[in-house]
Motif scaffolding. Structure first.
Motif, short mmCIF file in Angstrom:
data_model
loop_
_atom_site.label_atom_id
_atom_site.label_comp_id
_atom_site.label_asym_id
_atom_site.label_seq_id
_atom_site.Cartn_x
_atom_site.Cartn_y
_atom_site.Cartn_z
N ASP A 38 2.27 -8.90 -0.81
CA ASP A 38 1.44 -8.52 -1.95
C ASP A 38 0.03 -9.11 -1.84
O ASP A 38 -0.96 -8.44 -2.16
CB ASP A 38 2.08 -8.96 -3.26
N LYS A 41 -1.91 -7.20 0.85
CA LYS A 41 -2.27 -5.87 0.37
C LYS A 41 -3.42 -5.95 -0.64
O LYS A 41 -4.35 -5.14 -0.60
CB LYS A 41 -1.05 -5.19 -0.25
N ALA A 42 -3.36 -6.91 -1.55
CA ALA A 42 -4.41 -7.07 -2.56
C ALA A 42 -5.74 -7.41 -1.92
O ALA A 42 -6.78 -6.91 -2.32
CB ALA A 42 -4.00 -8.14 -3.57
N ARG A 43 -5.71 -8.27 -0.90
CA ARG A 43 -6.95 -8.62 -0.19
C ARG A 43 -7.53 -7.42 0.54
O ARG A 43 -8.74 -7.21 0.55
CB ARG A 43 -6.70 -9.75 0.80
N GLU A 45 -7.17 -4.30 -0.19
CA GLU A 45 -7.69 -3.33 -1.17
C GLU A 45 -8.85 -3.90 -1.97
O GLU A 45 -9.55 -3.16 -2.65
CB GLU A 45 -6.57 -2.90 -2.13
N GLY A 46 -9.04 -5.21 -1.91
CA GLY A 46 -10.09 -5.84 -2.71
C GLY A 46 -9.79 -5.82 -4.20
O GLY A 46 -10.70 -5.84 -5.02
N ASP A 47 -8.52 -5.81 -4.54
CA ASP A 47 -8.08 -5.73 -5.94
C ASP A 47 -7.84 -7.14 -6.48
O ASP A 47 -6.84 -7.79 -6.15
CB ASP A 47 -6.82 -4.89 -6.05
N THR A 48 -8.76 -7.63 -7.28
CA THR A 48 -8.67 -8.99 -7.80
C THR A 48 -7.48 -9.16 -8.74
O THR A 48 -6.82 -10.21 -8.71
CB THR A 48 -9.97 -9.35 -8.55
N LEU A 49 -7.20 -8.18 -9.54
CA LEU A 49 -6.09 -8.30 -10.50
C LEU A 49 -4.75 -8.41 -9.76
O LEU A 49 -3.90 -9.22 -10.14
CB LEU A 49 -6.09 -7.11 -11.45
N LYS A 50 -4.56 -7.62 -8.72
CA LYS A 50 -3.33 -7.72 -7.93
C LYS A 50 -3.25 -9.06 -7.21
O LYS A 50 -2.17 -9.63 -7.06
CB LYS A 50 -3.25 -6.58 -6.91
N LEU A 51 -4.39 -9.58 -6.78
CA LEU A 51 -4.42 -10.86 -6.11
C LEU A 51 -4.04 -11.99 -7.08
O LEU A 51 -3.26 -12.89 -6.72
CB LEU A 51 -5.80 -11.13 -5.51
N ASN A 53 -2.18 -11.60 -9.74
CA ASN A 53 -0.76 -11.40 -10.01
C ASN A 53 0.10 -12.00 -8.90
O ASN A 53 1.10 -12.68 -9.17
CB ASN A 53 -0.46 -9.91 -10.16
#
Length: 83
Positions: A38, A41-43, A45-51, A53
């Motif tokens: 996870d 994948k978050a890194r 995608e550059g998705d801070t909220l997933k990171l 989480n």
């Protein structure tokens, strides 16, 4: 007492036995693989909220593992053969 009731009572104490705690540690180790996936994948995608989480999940996993290790040490303290 029915047969299923007696089996249920036997299994309720399994969590606080050495094999039960080892199963818990194995589950924690398995969960670590998912958290690493996870985070990667978050890194990507550059998705801070997933990171965030995934980081919170990692913190929960570390806490749960520490609790399991502490319980294992307590069981070891009660063991006469371990000293």
């Amino acid at each position: 007492m029915t047969d299923t009731t007696s089996k249920a009572k036997q299994l309720t104490g399994f969590k606080h036995t050495k094999p039960g705690l080892m199963v818990g540690l194995g589950g924690s180790a398995w969960g670590a693989f998912g958290i690493v996936k996870d985070i990667r994948k978050a890194r990507a995608e550059g998705d801070t909220l997933k990171l965030v989480n995934a980081a919170v999940g990692a913190l929960a996993l570390v806490t749960a593992t520490a609790l399991l290790v502490r319980e294992l040490r307590r069981l070891g303290d009660d063991d006469i053969l371990l000293g």
